[in-house]
Design a protein around this motif. Sequence first.
Motif, PDB file in Angstrom:
ATOM      1  N   LYS A 258       5.285  96.298  22.143  1.00 58.75           N
ATOM      2  CA  LYS A 258       4.354  95.168  22.202  1.00 58.75           C
ATOM      3  C   LYS A 258       2.967  95.629  21.796  1.00 58.75           C
ATOM      4  O   LYS A 258       2.451  96.620  22.289  1.00 58.75           O
ATOM      5  CB  LYS A 258       4.312  94.563  23.600  1.00 58.75           C
ATOM      6  CG  LYS A 258       3.526  93.262  23.681  1.00 58.75           C
ATOM      7  CD  LYS A 258       3.575  92.678  25.082  1.00 58.75           C
ATOM      8  CE  LYS A 258       2.972  91.282  25.098  1.00 58.75           C
ATOM      9  NZ  LYS A 258       1.586  91.236  24.601  1.00 58.75           N
ATOM     10  N   ASP A 259       2.368  94.920  20.856  1.00 53.58           N
ATOM     11  CA  ASP A 259       1.046  95.277  20.373  1.00 53.58           C
ATOM     12  C   ASP A 259      -0.014  94.814  21.372  1.00 53.58           C
ATOM     13  O   ASP A 259       0.007  93.660  21.800  1.00 53.58           O
ATOM     14  CB  ASP A 259       0.808  94.611  19.017  1.00 53.58           C
ATOM     15  CG  ASP A 259      -0.510  95.007  18.409  1.00 53.58           C
ATOM     16  OD1 ASP A 259      -0.778  96.218  18.328  1.00 53.58           O
ATOM     17  OD2 ASP A 259      -1.276  94.115  18.014  1.00 53.58           O
ATOM     18  N   PRO A 260      -0.943  95.685  21.764  1.00 55.85           N
ATOM     19  CA  PRO A 260      -1.969  95.286  22.738  1.00 55.85           C
ATOM     20  C   PRO A 260      -3.100  94.456  22.128  1.00 55.85           C
ATOM     21  O   PRO A 260      -3.942  93.941  22.864  1.00 55.85           O
ATOM     22  CB  PRO A 260      -2.509  96.623  23.258  1.00 55.85           C
ATOM     23  CG  PRO A 260      -2.288  97.571  22.129  1.00 55.85           C
ATOM     24  CD  PRO A 260      -1.021  97.123  21.461  1.00 55.85           C
ATOM     25  N   TYR A 261      -3.112  94.306  20.802  1.00 55.15           N
ATOM     26  CA  TYR A 261      -4.233  93.646  20.144  1.00 55.15           C
ATOM     27  C   TYR A 261      -3.908  92.233  19.663  1.00 55.15           C
ATOM     28  O   TYR A 261      -4.781  91.379  19.617  1.00 55.15           O
ATOM     29  CB  TYR A 261      -4.695  94.487  18.941  1.00 55.15           C
ATOM     30  CG  TYR A 261      -5.021  95.907  19.310  1.00 55.15           C
ATOM     31  CD1 TYR A 261      -6.214  96.228  19.953  1.00 55.15           C
ATOM     32  CD2 TYR A 261      -4.127  96.941  19.020  1.00 55.15           C
ATOM     33  CE1 TYR A 261      -6.513  97.545  20.298  1.00 55.15           C
ATOM     34  CE2 TYR A 261      -4.421  98.253  19.365  1.00 55.15           C
ATOM     35  CZ  TYR A 261      -5.609  98.547  20.000  1.00 55.15           C
ATOM     36  OH  TYR A 261      -5.896  99.843  20.346  1.00 55.15           O
TER      37      TYR A 261
ATOM     38  N   ARG B 237      -0.522 101.265  13.398  1.00 51.60           N
ATOM     39  CA  ARG B 237       0.211 100.804  14.568  1.00 51.60           C
ATOM     40  C   ARG B 237       1.711 101.101  14.506  1.00 51.60           C
ATOM     41  O   ARG B 237       2.417 100.894  15.488  1.00 51.60           O
ATOM     42  CB  ARG B 237      -0.043  99.306  14.788  1.00 51.60           C
ATOM     43  CG  ARG B 237      -1.419  99.036  15.378  1.00 51.60           C
ATOM     44  CD  ARG B 237      -1.678  97.561  15.601  1.00 51.60           C
ATOM     45  NE  ARG B 237      -2.080  96.875  14.376  1.00 51.60           N
ATOM     46  CZ  ARG B 237      -2.306  95.563  14.310  1.00 51.60           C
ATOM     47  NH1 ARG B 237      -2.152  94.804  15.384  1.00 51.60           N
ATOM     48  NH2 ARG B 237      -2.698  95.009  13.167  1.00 51.60           N
TER      49      ARG B 237
END
Length: 232
Positions: free
Chosen positions: A8-11, A135
Amino acid sequence: IENAKLEKDPYECRYFFTGANPNNYITFNNEKAGWRIISAECDGTIKIMKNTILNDINWNSSGTNNWTTASLNTYLNGTYYNSLNSTAKSQIVAHDWGIGAVTNNNNDLAGQINDENATKWNGKIALPTASEIIRTNSNQTGCGTIKKLTDNYNSANSNKCNSTIWANITGWTLSANSNATDTVYLNFGGLIFFNTSVNDTIYGDVLPPVYLSSNIKITGGNGSSSNPYTIN
């Protein structure tokens, strides 16, 4: 994507495949394992990237880093798109792409993503952004910004960031350099160089991504190179 190891991307609302060699191979345009999944998007689309390079092509023959008028944009959304088979064309959707210029040697990934997303272009085929390449590296602590990549490249431990990333084929990114209107960011084997001339063809490899429709279903495969995902 069942059982896939997506991070899961935090951005942004996205899920990335990360690491040295995740099972993210996919058959598209009748090219078995010829593409790899970058991310699953929260709008239901899947972003995939070609895993074999097109011929060396400059980013923009007119010499500026404006994607909307770039010669590579014209080529990808014209000649190259028209070379795809009819099924592949029907599976691609036009999508917003972040084409904003990025501050060079950036040590703030969140800021870089904001820079990229500050300007949007809508179309069917483009390039991966510099932040997307970063990423896909599973070592975000050591390799998660342009500055960290640069520092590691210039150190004795220059291979540190090359062993934890799958998106490490040298090629253009979509990200323009905010400090020079004739240069863009280049993915150099998983490292990010910010000052590559848009007229360069020495390193001008092209690995174009596309967004697959949210109606697409995974019908088989496990994502490995020998048994890639199949879709319809």
